[in-house]
Write a protein that holds these residues in place. Structure first.
Motif, short mmCIF file in Angstrom:
data_model
loop_
_atom_site.label_atom_id
_atom_site.label_comp_id
_atom_site.label_asym_id
_atom_site.label_seq_id
_atom_site.Cartn_x
_atom_site.Cartn_y
_atom_site.Cartn_z
N GLU A 35 -3.06 8.70 1.91
CA GLU A 35 -2.76 10.13 1.86
C GLU A 35 -3.72 10.91 2.74
O GLU A 35 -3.32 11.86 3.43
CB GLU A 35 -2.84 10.62 0.41
CG GLU A 35 -2.31 12.03 0.23
CD GLU A 35 -2.20 12.44 -1.23
OE1 GLU A 35 -1.85 13.61 -1.47
OE2 GLU A 35 -2.45 11.60 -2.12
N ASP A 54 -0.28 9.30 5.77
CA ASP A 54 0.80 8.34 5.60
C ASP A 54 1.28 8.41 4.14
O ASP A 54 0.87 7.62 3.29
CB ASP A 54 0.32 6.93 5.95
CG ASP A 54 1.45 5.91 5.99
OD1 ASP A 54 2.55 6.23 5.49
OD2 ASP A 54 1.23 4.81 6.51
N ASP A 113 4.28 7.86 2.75
CA ASP A 113 5.16 6.79 2.27
C ASP A 113 4.34 5.61 1.73
O ASP A 113 4.60 5.11 0.63
CB ASP A 113 6.09 6.31 3.39
CG ASP A 113 7.14 7.36 3.75
OD1 ASP A 113 7.93 7.73 2.86
OD2 ASP A 113 7.15 7.81 4.91
N ASP A 114 3.37 5.17 2.52
CA ASP A 114 2.53 4.07 2.07
C ASP A 114 1.65 4.49 0.90
O ASP A 114 1.32 3.68 0.03
CB ASP A 114 1.66 3.55 3.22
CG ASP A 114 2.45 2.65 4.17
OD1 ASP A 114 3.52 2.18 3.76
OD2 ASP A 114 1.98 2.42 5.30
N LEU A 117 2.51 6.53 -1.48
CA LEU A 117 3.35 6.46 -2.68
C LEU A 117 3.50 5.01 -3.15
O LEU A 117 3.42 4.73 -4.36
CB LEU A 117 4.72 7.06 -2.40
CG LEU A 117 5.73 6.99 -3.55
CD1 LEU A 117 5.19 7.66 -4.81
CD2 LEU A 117 7.06 7.60 -3.13
N VAL A 118 3.70 4.10 -2.22
CA VAL A 118 3.81 2.68 -2.59
C VAL A 118 2.53 2.22 -3.28
O VAL A 118 2.57 1.52 -4.31
CB VAL A 118 4.08 1.81 -1.34
CG1 VAL A 118 3.97 0.33 -1.68
CG2 VAL A 118 5.46 2.12 -0.77
N CYS A 128 6.56 11.91 -4.83
CA CYS A 128 8.04 11.86 -4.92
C CYS A 128 8.63 13.23 -4.63
O CYS A 128 9.66 13.36 -3.94
CB CYS A 128 8.46 11.41 -6.32
SG CYS A 128 8.28 9.64 -6.63
N LEU A 135 8.21 14.03 -0.85
CA LEU A 135 9.10 13.22 -0.01
C LEU A 135 10.58 13.37 -0.39
O LEU A 135 11.42 12.67 0.15
CB LEU A 135 8.69 11.74 -0.10
CG LEU A 135 7.30 11.41 0.44
CD1 LEU A 135 6.90 9.98 0.08
CD2 LEU A 135 7.25 11.61 1.95
N LEU A 141 12.21 12.52 -3.05
CA LEU A 141 12.80 11.34 -3.68
C LEU A 141 13.17 11.72 -5.11
O LEU A 141 12.47 11.37 -6.07
CB LEU A 141 11.82 10.17 -3.63
CG LEU A 141 11.39 9.72 -2.23
CD1 LEU A 141 10.29 8.68 -2.29
CD2 LEU A 141 12.60 9.18 -1.45
#
Length: 376
Positions: free
Chosen positions: A119, A123, A125-126, A128-129, A162, A165, A167
């Protein structure tokens, strides 16, 4: 030695000096995989302390955590993320070496830290993973083995990203699973984040538990490592800055991880100790028989005394392996604050008493500032 010295240099504010020592320790840890036959022979005739020190699995993982914190302190976020990624690779290799699953299979805190670093690098997306992986490990392993329930703050981080992004389905899933989690806050314009990692206490030194029995002319002794009965005191931490206050949450309890690790290894340690006891008993019997051949006396005083002496030496060399990384923190807490862009003084209170003030902490607009702090 390399781990202890490297961590002491880091705690002394010298991350650049700590880095090469920790890198060497990490490389040595990788090279020590597999079985050393000469080591095993020495262990069979003396004790587990004769084996080259390899460290527990969680200690090997902590090498990468400490290295990551050194890189963060030197503004090398990319290098810090490399160390966090190595944790997953390292644990896969370590767990594949065992015939059954280890209790310590993954590290929820390091997974969360990886998310915070992603963060900080933008990045999401990564990030969140990584946060979702952290929450999974808290759910599957930490709550069951270490009594550490999934922190609501980690669930909030998942919900927050989420939302950012867009989602929506994933947001709804986690919101239903964690209704108590704080709703994700909007980052105010002209502000940034402070992520504060607070390491506290020291992991306790292991103690020896021994079992000794005697026969007419033999001494039999087993020695195994254990964690001390006395519990390490728990603390809570409050962070104050710019009129805001945040309670830090417990992210890692290395005391409980170390205790459970010893319990998990107990069967293997006991099996080796019993095999060693049988080998030493065999040496005593063989020595007595050899002395009978030399003296020509069966059950003579000399041969029996020699067998008893070998038995006594076997018992005297039996020692539990009490080595460990003693400068690791007992527990690690984390706090995240949204602060106005600019320079701030940050106050840390332990159990309600001021224990540390961080001066001139620079918060960039939209940025993430990470700080690592140690307190007794």
């Amino acid at each position: 030695f390399l781990m202890e010295k490297g961590n002491l240099l880091r705690l002394a504010g010298r991350p650049a000096d700590a880095e090469p020592l920790l890198l060497e320790a990490d490389l040595l840890s990788d090279l020590q995989r597999g079985i050393d036959l000469s080591d095993e022979a020495a262990v069979l005739l003396t004790s587990d302390a004769a084996r080259e020190f390899r460290g527990a699995d969680y200690e090997k993982v902590m090498i990468n955590y400490v290295l990551a914190s050194c890189y963060v302190q030197q503004d090398q976020l990319g290098e810090a993320l490399v160390e966090c990624r190595r944790v997953g690779e390292k644990l896969t290799v370590l767990n594949d070496a065992y015939a059954r699953d280890n209790v310590y299979r993954d590290d929820a805190f390091v997974r969360w830290l990886m998310g915070a670093m992603f963060e900080a690098g933008g990045d999401l997306d990564d990030a969140l993973v990584a946060y979702r992986n952290s929450l999974r490990v808290y759910e599957d392993d930490y709550s069951r083995h270490y009594g550490l329930d999934p922190p609501l703050q980690v669930a909030t981080d998942v919900l927050r990203l989420c939302r950012v992004l867009a989602l929506d389905d994933l947001y709804a899933e986690y919101a239903s699973r964690y209704p108590e989690a704080d709703p994700p806050r909007q980052t105010p314009a002209g502000s940034g984040q402070l992520v504060l990692v607070i390491e506290s206490g020291r992991i306790p030194r292991k103690v020896e538990r021994d079992f000794t029995t005697y026969t007419e002319n033999r001494v039999y002794r087993l020695a195994l490592p254990a964690m001390p009965e006395k519990r390490v005191r728990r603390h809570y931490f409050d962070i104050s800055c710019a009129g805001l206050e945040e309670r830090a949450w417990l992210a890692e309890d290395l005391v409980e991880i170390a205790r459970k690790n010893l319990e998990d290894q107990a069967g293997r340690d006991l099996a080796r100790a019993i095999a060693r006891l049988a080998a030493k008993a065999g040496v005593s019997e063989a020595g007595e028989e050899l002395m009978e051949e030399i003296t020509g006396e069966e059950n003579g005083c000399v041969s029996e005394g020699f067998g008893a002496l070998l038995s006594l030496l076997g018992a005297a060399t039996e020692q539990a392996d009490l080595r460990g990384w003693l400068t690791l923190p007992a527990r690690t807490h984390v706090a995240r604050l949204w602060l106005p862009a600019g320079t701030h003084d940050v106050m840390i209170r332990r159990d309600g008493v001021r224990t540390r003030v961080l001066r001139d902490v620079e918060i960039a607009d939209g940025g993430v500032e990470m700080r690592f702090v140690y307190t007794e």
